[in-house]
Design an enzyme around this catalytic site. Sequence first.
Site, PDB file in Angstrom:
ATOM      1  N   TYR A 159       0.814  -1.213   0.000  1.00  0.00           N
ATOM      2  CA  TYR A 159       0.000   0.000   0.000  1.00  0.00           C
ATOM      3  C   TYR A 159       0.851   1.269   0.000  1.00  0.00           C
ATOM      4  O   TYR A 159       0.328   2.368  -0.150  1.00  0.00           O
ATOM      5  CB  TYR A 159      -0.938   0.016   1.207  1.00  0.00           C
ATOM      6  CG  TYR A 159      -2.132  -0.883   1.066  1.00  0.00           C
ATOM      7  CD1 TYR A 159      -3.406  -0.351   0.959  1.00  0.00           C
ATOM      8  CD2 TYR A 159      -2.003  -2.266   1.053  1.00  0.00           C
ATOM      9  CE1 TYR A 159      -4.522  -1.173   0.840  1.00  0.00           C
ATOM     10  CE2 TYR A 159      -3.102  -3.092   0.930  1.00  0.00           C
ATOM     11  CZ  TYR A 159      -4.359  -2.543   0.823  1.00  0.00           C
ATOM     12  OH  TYR A 159      -5.452  -3.356   0.704  1.00  0.00           O
ATOM     13  N   LYS A 229       3.174 -13.892   6.346  1.00  0.00           N
ATOM     14  CA  LYS A 229       3.521 -14.916   5.366  1.00  0.00           C
ATOM     15  C   LYS A 229       5.044 -15.048   5.325  1.00  0.00           C
ATOM     16  O   LYS A 229       5.682 -15.089   4.271  1.00  0.00           O
ATOM     17  CB  LYS A 229       2.952 -14.533   3.992  1.00  0.00           C
ATOM     18  CG  LYS A 229       2.965 -15.665   2.955  1.00  0.00           C
ATOM     19  CD  LYS A 229       2.081 -16.810   3.320  1.00  0.00           C
ATOM     20  CE  LYS A 229       2.092 -17.862   2.197  1.00  0.00           C
ATOM     21  NZ  LYS A 229       1.412 -19.108   2.583  1.00  0.00           N
ATOM     22  N   ASP A 283      -2.307 -17.645   5.439  1.00  0.00           N
ATOM     23  CA  ASP A 283      -3.312 -18.502   4.816  1.00  0.00           C
ATOM     24  C   ASP A 283      -3.929 -19.452   5.832  1.00  0.00           C
ATOM     25  O   ASP A 283      -5.137 -19.714   5.808  1.00  0.00           O
ATOM     26  CB  ASP A 283      -2.719 -19.261   3.624  1.00  0.00           C
ATOM     27  CG  ASP A 283      -1.434 -19.988   3.947  1.00  0.00           C
ATOM     28  OD1 ASP A 283      -0.714 -19.558   4.856  1.00  0.00           O
ATOM     29  OD2 ASP A 283      -1.134 -20.989   3.275  1.00  0.00           O
ATOM     30  N   ASP A 307      -6.256  -6.249   5.450  1.00  0.00           N
ATOM     31  CA  ASP A 307      -7.406  -5.947   4.606  1.00  0.00           C
ATOM     32  C   ASP A 307      -8.191  -7.221   4.308  1.00  0.00           C
ATOM     33  O   ASP A 307      -9.417  -7.283   4.493  1.00  0.00           O
ATOM     34  CB  ASP A 307      -6.922  -5.301   3.308  1.00  0.00           C
ATOM     35  CG  ASP A 307      -7.952  -4.362   2.700  1.00  0.00           C
ATOM     36  OD1 ASP A 307      -9.054  -4.241   3.263  1.00  0.00           O
ATOM     37  OD2 ASP A 307      -7.655  -3.753   1.670  1.00  0.00           O
TER      38      ASP A 307
END
Length: 420
Positions: A159, A229, A283, A307
């Site tokens: 972002y 991640k 995930d 988000d």
Amino acid sequence: MSYDKIDVPEDGTKITLKAGTEDELEVPDDPIIPIIYGDGVGTDVGPAAQQVLEAAAEATGREINWMRLFAGESARERYDENLPEDTVQAIKDHRVAIKGPLTTPVGAGFRSLNVALRKKLDLYANVRPTYYMDGVPSPVSEPEQMDMITFRENTEDVYAGIEWEAGTDEVEQVKTFVEDEMGADDVIHDGPVGIGVKPITEFGSKRLIRRAIDYALEHDRDSVTLVHKGNIMKFTEGQFRDWGYEVAEEEYGDEVITEDTLWEERDGEQPDDAVVVNDRIADNMLQQILTRTDQYDVVATMNLNGDYMSDACGAQIGGLGIAPGANFGDGRMLAEPVHGSAPKYEGQDKVNPTAIILSGRMMFEYMGWTDAADLVRNAVEETISQGLVTYDLERNLEDAEKLATSEFAEAVVDNIETLS
């Protein structure tokens, strides 16, 4: 103070910082609060939220003096630009504000105005609580198990907007540098390519994680989960995880313990007065918020993960139409709903204003108006429990009455008057 095209209320008092502090507010009983209605359905839900928040303030012996600001379409009409300096400066000056959704084109046009406001005001923590309210239809069987609050880093990650467009000289320069100077010659396929950079800093990570841990301690929460991640992006998301554990282990003493310590030294027995810090792969976390919902409490994560995950959490408690949010910096906040501008419904007096109303509840909590904040939540929940809802909830309920946006706001105000 004066602004180019903003009318400052003649009555009301500005919110300030307490003397000698950098983040503690001095909130009068008659504050001036800036509001941006926003684009699309913002023109419907913004006034609805004003009406409800005014009623809750009055019911607890206070008065809000609204100051209308402009961004997006309304700013283009007044200033011929999307985000005028007037708007940014007014929020800086008054410290607490609320806004509706602002439209961002996909793939072309100007960058996100929501992101621009957060960066210009250094609102580094996007906070999204997700909790179930009685009467709301949900796609899961036990939505009441969801009571999480996501702390999403607001200024970094993808972002940050550091990217180069395919076909430009700039992207070819970056590609050549990455391949020839950095040894990544077997990574990028031939042909047109867009390239972006993902910055994750120690400074940005630690201040976000620190804020999440402080919240957990102050609100008697059990755990803070670092979501990342890092198994793939070891030097960005993996570093976020490592910096999070550094904060937990070096800055909080016995108030915070890690999950490893919990099991290796305490056989899983959590002290009553300590917060446990753990981490989960992103995930896997998206799966676990469905399968082990009640095991998670406060989450700290980066911009993109936050988000995705907060939207997934919102789906479990009835959708984004009731999902609140707010952006926090040091001594400053901007409340905003999670949902977008939905321009096809603009001006139809149709959509659900609950998300921005509950974002206003977060604003009240930040201002120290906890009685008004509780009144807002209780009145919204009572209204929904009575079967008085907007179309998005009515279509999934039996024997409910479908209300317009403005009618729902009036019903909530009625319940504020009854409950106060």
